[in-house]
Design a protein around this motif. Sequence first.
Motif, PDB file in Angstrom:
ATOM      1  N   HIS A 147      -1.959   0.603   5.381  1.00  6.40           N
ATOM      2  CA  HIS A 147      -2.197  -0.690   5.080  1.00  6.40           C
ATOM      3  C   HIS A 147      -3.580  -0.738   4.210  1.00  6.40           C
ATOM      4  O   HIS A 147      -4.331  -1.666   3.828  1.00  6.40           O
ATOM      5  CB  HIS A 147      -2.630  -1.783   6.019  1.00  6.40           C
ATOM      6  N   GLY A 148      -3.857   0.449   3.664  1.00  2.00           N
ATOM      7  CA  GLY A 148      -5.150   0.728   2.841  1.00  2.00           C
ATOM      8  C   GLY A 148      -6.718   0.383   3.317  1.00  2.00           C
ATOM      9  O   GLY A 148      -7.630   0.215   2.868  1.00  2.00           O
ATOM     10  N   TRP A 149      -6.722   0.303   4.681  1.00  2.96           N
ATOM     11  CA  TRP A 149      -7.996   0.015   5.207  1.00  2.96           C
ATOM     12  C   TRP A 149      -8.638   1.386   5.137  1.00  2.96           C
ATOM     13  O   TRP A 149      -8.291   2.234   5.362  1.00  2.96           O
ATOM     14  CB  TRP A 149      -7.894  -0.172   6.847  1.00  2.96           C
ATOM     15  N   LEU A 172     -10.666  -4.132   4.372  1.00  5.58           N
ATOM     16  CA  LEU A 172      -9.539  -4.573   5.137  1.00  5.58           C
ATOM     17  C   LEU A 172      -8.618  -5.298   4.109  1.00  5.58           C
ATOM     18  O   LEU A 172      -8.430  -6.480   4.014  1.00  5.58           O
ATOM     19  CB  LEU A 172      -9.639  -5.466   6.203  1.00  5.58           C
ATOM     20  N   PRO A 173      -8.241  -4.513   3.136  1.00  9.62           N
ATOM     21  CA  PRO A 173      -7.388  -5.292   2.020  1.00  9.62           C
ATOM     22  C   PRO A 173      -6.186  -5.747   2.468  1.00  9.62           C
ATOM     23  O   PRO A 173      -5.867  -6.854   1.645  1.00  9.62           O
ATOM     24  CB  PRO A 173      -7.124  -3.974   0.780  1.00  9.62           C
ATOM     25  N   SER A 174      -5.662  -5.605   3.607  1.00 10.47           N
ATOM     26  CA  SER A 174      -4.365  -6.460   3.832  1.00 10.47           C
ATOM     27  C   SER A 174      -4.642  -7.443   4.647  1.00 10.47           C
ATOM     28  O   SER A 174      -3.868  -8.442   4.931  1.00 10.47           O
ATOM     29  CB  SER A 174      -3.396  -5.458   4.804  1.00 10.47           C
ATOM     30  N   GLU A 175      -6.243  -7.852   4.901  1.00 11.98           N
ATOM     31  CA  GLU A 175      -6.658  -8.944   5.828  1.00 11.98           C
ATOM     32  C   GLU A 175      -7.761  -9.629   4.844  1.00 11.98           C
ATOM     33  O   GLU A 175      -8.206  -8.862   4.024  1.00 11.98           O
ATOM     34  CB  GLU A 175      -7.260  -8.497   7.025  1.00 11.98           C
ATOM     35  N   SER A 176      -8.182 -10.763   5.474  1.00 15.22           N
ATOM     36  CA  SER A 176      -9.534 -11.237   4.882  1.00 15.22           C
ATOM     37  C   SER A 176     -10.524 -10.306   5.600  1.00 15.22           C
ATOM     38  O   SER A 176     -10.341 -10.058   6.675  1.00 15.22           O
ATOM     39  CB  SER A 176      -9.721 -12.761   5.294  1.00 15.22           C
ATOM     40  N   ARG A 184      -9.141   5.866   3.111  1.00 15.93           N
ATOM     41  CA  ARG A 184      -8.256   4.938   3.064  1.00 15.93           C
ATOM     42  C   ARG A 184      -7.069   5.106   3.929  1.00 15.93           C
ATOM     43  O   ARG A 184      -6.297   6.237   3.868  1.00 15.93           O
ATOM     44  CB  ARG A 184      -7.611   4.263   1.998  1.00 15.93           C
ATOM     45  N   PHE A 224       0.733  -1.353  -0.028  1.00  9.08           N
ATOM     46  CA  PHE A 224       0.084  -0.050  -0.067  1.00  9.08           C
ATOM     47  C   PHE A 224       0.799   1.199   0.123  1.00  9.08           C
ATOM     48  O   PHE A 224       1.055   1.956  -0.975  1.00  9.08           O
ATOM     49  CB  PHE A 224      -1.030  -0.009   1.414  1.00  9.08           C
ATOM     50  N   HIS A 284      -6.436   0.334  13.637  1.00  7.33           N
ATOM     51  CA  HIS A 284      -5.356  -0.451  13.386  1.00  7.33           C
ATOM     52  C   HIS A 284      -3.949  -0.337  14.286  1.00  7.33           C
ATOM     53  O   HIS A 284      -3.887  -0.758  15.251  1.00  7.33           O
ATOM     54  CB  HIS A 284      -5.195  -0.665  11.945  1.00  7.33           C
ATOM     55  N   ARG A 305     -15.148  -4.779  14.635  1.00  6.55           N
ATOM     56  CA  ARG A 305     -14.067  -4.328  15.879  1.00  6.55           C
ATOM     57  C   ARG A 305     -13.379  -3.208  15.586  1.00  6.55           C
ATOM     58  O   ARG A 305     -12.696  -2.493  16.513  1.00  6.55           O
ATOM     59  CB  ARG A 305     -13.079  -5.434  16.484  1.00  6.55           C
ATOM     60  N   MET A 306     -13.243  -2.922  14.198  1.00  7.45           N
ATOM     61  CA  MET A 306     -12.276  -1.683  13.712  1.00  7.45           C
ATOM     62  C   MET A 306     -13.170  -0.312  13.521  1.00  7.45           C
ATOM     63  O   MET A 306     -12.828   0.621  13.138  1.00  7.45           O
ATOM     64  CB  MET A 306     -12.011  -1.972  12.340  1.00  7.45           C
ATOM     65  N   LEU A 329      -2.114  -8.819  -1.756  1.00  4.35           N
ATOM     66  CA  LEU A 329      -2.209  -7.552  -0.526  1.00  4.35           C
ATOM     67  C   LEU A 329      -2.249  -8.180   0.759  1.00  4.35           C
ATOM     68  O   LEU A 329      -2.381  -7.546   1.550  1.00  4.35           O
ATOM     69  CB  LEU A 329      -3.342  -6.658  -0.860  1.00  4.35           C
ATOM     70  N   TYR A 348       1.404   6.748  -2.775  1.00  3.18           N
ATOM     71  CA  TYR A 348      -0.058   6.377  -2.270  1.00  3.18           C
ATOM     72  C   TYR A 348      -0.457   7.249  -1.035  1.00  3.18           C
ATOM     73  O   TYR A 348      -1.631   7.703  -0.836  1.00  3.18           O
ATOM     74  CB  TYR A 348       0.188   4.971  -1.623  1.00  3.18           C
TER      75      TYR A 348
END
Lengths: 427, 427, 427
Positions: free
Chosen positions: B92-94, B105-109, B88, A184, B72, B117-118, A209, A330
């Motif tokens: 990490h692009g959240w 949550l592009p860095s996570e599933s 974003r 990112f 995060h 929770r976020m 990602l 970014y």
Amino acid sequence: MITSEQNEQLTRTGPGTLMGELMRRYWIPVLDCHEIAEPDGAPVRLQILGEKLVAFRDTRGRIGVIDEFCAHRGVSLWFGRNEECGLRCPYHGWKYDISGACVELPSESSDERVMQRMQLKSYPAIEQGGAVWIYMGPPQLRPEPPALEWTLVAAEQRFVSRRLQESNYLQALEGGIDSSHVSFLHSGSLKRDPLFAGSRGNEYNLHDLKPVFEVEPFAGGLLIGARRNAAEGRYYWRITPWIMPWHTIIAPRAGHPLGAHVWVPIDDARCWAWSINYHPRRALTEAERSAMQSGAGIHVKYVPGTLVPLANKSNDYLMDRASQKSGMTYSGVEGIAMQDASLQESMGPVQERTREHLVSTDRGIVHTRRSLLAAAEANRAGKPLPGLLPSEQKVRSCAIELPADQPFTDGAKHGLFRELGTDPVSV
Amino acid sequence: MITSEQNEQLTRTGPGTLMGELMRRYWIPVLDCHEIAEPDGAPVRLQILGEKLVAFRDTRGRIGVIDEFCAHRGVSLWFGRNEECGLRCPYHGWKYDISGACVELPSESSDERVMQRMQLKSYPAIEQGGAVWIYMGPPQLRPEPPALEWTLVAAEQRFVSRRLQESNYLQALEGGIDSSHVSFLHSGSLKRDPLFAGSRGNEYNLHDLKPVFEVEPFAGGLLIGARRNAAEGRYYWRITPWIMPWHTIIAPRAGHPLGAHVWVPIDDARCWAWSINYHPRRALTEAERSAMQSGAGIHVKYVPGTLVPLANKSNDYLMDRASQKSGMTYSGVEGIAMQDASLQESMGPVQERTREHLVSTDRGIVHTRRSLLAAAEANRAGKPLPGLLPSEQKVRSCAIELPADQPFTDGAKHGLFRELGTDPVSV
Amino acid sequence: MITSEQNEQLTRTGPGTLMGELMRRYWIPVLDCHEIAEPDGAPVRLQILGEKLVAFRDTRGRIGVIDEFCAHRGVSLWFGRNEECGLRCPYHGWKYDISGACVELPSESSDERVMQRMQLKSYPAIEQGGAVWIYMGPPQLRPEPPALEWTLVAAEQRFVSRRLQESNYLQALEGGIDSSHVSFLHSGSLKRDPLFAGSRGNEYNLHDLKPVFEVEPFAGGLLIGARRNAAEGRYYWRITPWIMPWHTIIAPRAGHPLGAHVWVPIDDARCWAWSINYHPRRALTEAERSAMQSGAGIHVKYVPGTLVPLANKSNDYLMDRASQKSGMTYSGVEGIAMQDASLQESMGPVQERTREHLVSTDRGIVHTRRSLLAAAEANRAGKPLPGLLPSEQKVRSCAIELPADQPFTDGAKHGLFRELGTDPVSV
């Protein structure tokens, strides 16, 4: 998320603190050698782990790092005269040698017993890898000189820079072991930066990602592996060794040099970010060195005459919304180093970790904190510490493609523990 | 004079404070709309009542005002990318939408439960009267949108500006309801300022230095009447409505527009001074708007690119002793707004009210403090509050001459509670 | 080395502190007369012993020094109008005379009893020796006006300057009574400075680096004698009177004027360094005055428009390592005053005296601290204090050669206690 008490333990590094005592067991890089190059040259003020010190190179070329303040009346020895194998206080000419011993009291009769009372705190200093290192721990526990690979290569194979970061060291360290954000925050720069461009790994970084982290202990600290999808049935691994207590080695891209960082607390709200590129087999090219000098890769441009980055908090890091909008960068901040530093500083001087929410890609961070606390407790208990022996520091990062069913600890071993003089294993 | 404890209660506005909880029950103007005009434009940092927030206008033009820091790892979302209906995090692009919900949550599933929770703190935002307003109180108690007259007129009938004031909000508010100082501090400017000059009222202001204050409650707060001698047997009244918790409306002079202020705490040592001119019946003229833009009347000139007044504490407000000596300005500071702000800031970040000595002309101040504390206690007790309903905000200032025996609550009523689209009652 | 508690006692000077109460028993120089020269001119803000004050010269030429803040609402009277024998608050025109009495309440009926409640703190002020002095102690204990010799000579015999020092007063005072450092810190300047050069004493200073200190009490404080070897069988004496609580007189060199200092706390982290040259018999020459104005001797160059030295902490005192290396200056800082100030400021805002190590040449410092504490205790106990009477301030410094067996209290008496109009005794 950790407790407020744990956050205090991890981030406080002054004398007598849990983490401060741990860090004092290791050699600490404090200056670039060129900052203190000349015998009898200008002394240099420095603050490390909250302690105010002054460094000087004496007439015979030896380096002293001693208490900044004269034992007599507390004057800063930064104003001192560096001459005749000692640093003279400018107030009354008292002279200290590199061991902090008061060796002349020209304003008094130079009585031995009086001079002994004037002994200043001093720390042993050595030069290695282009940096001056000091040891601030108990003398009887002083370890062998640092043996990180970047400190062992020839000068022409290495480029070392240092910048001020206006945050606690731990925010910087936690960025350094987090491969996840590369996809990112650095996505725009990966393709453009002359020290990153041209690697197949970049494509993997940009396309997968959601890296999966696997963390394995080794004798010096942790091996933090971040796994991304590569070709069918294969994984792209980037493995970042974290070596106690603050060293990280960055996996190289294609034929570029390796990277390394050291995050050294000045006090608890600021740290020195050391950034090193090195190639274990060959000299850096002119093009590489020139790119590094102009602030590419993990290096920065400076406010002239200082170690303060040109893009810094006071100027909003020269935020460029158009560059952000176009995706050239970014976040709108230019340069890989300041992309990291700007965000880490934005967390505040010391991040309130009671409010964080860690996820699977933070596994490296979780393990690192645990290892730091465990080592600090071991230190208090008089138990052995990891990463003190040269052999424990012999590790390198690597970037590698492996079959999906092969653990990196097996498949990447040859890339991680490798002799000096060999090429990095990279993709 | 009040006790130290009362001063604390009146001036502390962070989360959980007595006054902070009261203020959170009302809509709060936080930005000029033009600061956040473009969908997917640059996000804006802001601090209100001690809380650090970030505002952004999303792709669909909706405004979000959410916690400045990512759930995060605590990075400032001011560095974020405003795109695809969300902001974003650059690390990490959240992505967060305008409700503070984590929507990617592009860095996570992107697990729904993890994303829940976020959730970030967010405050509902509306646009009215050229300003963005947020509501920071309990959701179930959210009032109707603000209905102060200046927020309801057409854009061409209104001019809105905002400046940083380096003092607690209460010093500013207490200046805003004090007609008494006009005869002194603003005496030089009354005659010269294009937005004040030409009123018969100015003569009354300059000739009767001892106004008599009468204060009457109304549904939205207080009507603060200041009475001065006019022609034989007649009084000149200037009536300043104070509308809970920080709105004031300034009586117009001759045919000039009305004035209004809002004093919004940034933290307890700084506030935003909102300054509004509006005419309830007609568009502002080019001459008026141009004067306002160049800092006349209650507006200021700025340090370019900031909301910091050009004349400020760091330059002693460009004090001009010759102008003071000649009487062109009474205090040597130019401009009505900075004449007020300079003195209010000179009291210190938070005035020590244990040392003050209030007199008869401070009656408005005494009643306002009492009303603030009473409302704050009522709020804690779950009782109704004044000024929450649109109908309770429907009030206007007026300046009027009345026979000596007529109370202003009777004689000025038609000037105070008047329909939109009518001329102000002024002298 | 003293205890932390003793250090606090010696360095804290605010209202109610041990040392603060002692200092308030003496006249305090606070302004150069020229800063407040014009009747009805601009008022001047000042802070002394932690108290914020404003000074003004009224229509009749009298000086008032009163609380900075209006009794009414706490506005700074620095913004006030100095007119018609009083200072008017710019907010509501309230007027205070030089005694702090509220003499007009134009915004109220001027009721005598109300006005009495508005009485501001004020301190009596006098002009002497080119300076404005105030007395901040109990009225019934007010001493005679100051009678230090430099305050009694004609204006053409005196040059007075004042600079900001960013340290506690005691660091400055302790430098002022320390002859020992002259042989080191000022060694480069002794020969070059037009106000120091040409004295035989300079040679003694430069050749005997180990002065012997003898300290003798006198009615006004202490006589601090520093003895160095001169010709065979003879001593060179420099005798610095310290007059309670902060006056020092510097021994002259050859035919140069005498020097004097006063170190007045602004607050506990800053002080005013007053620097005076005077000749008790003759007018200063054009060359002398011109050298003083350009920052020679104990005077400095300033940041234009301020009393901040041009070489100051923010620019590392314009440190010149080449000049240090060549010995042109010993510390690399140019100018005798800033050589001292740079080192004194380098000790920190308040030196941690628990870490110092005093030696024989610090005998003057030890005695001065003891005398300050003893006097402060005497003051609390209601006992008499030294240095309050004009006769006790009648002392002058001298530099003299004496036979080895003659005590300075005997041999230098005629140089120390000497009538106005006579030449200094100097070498």
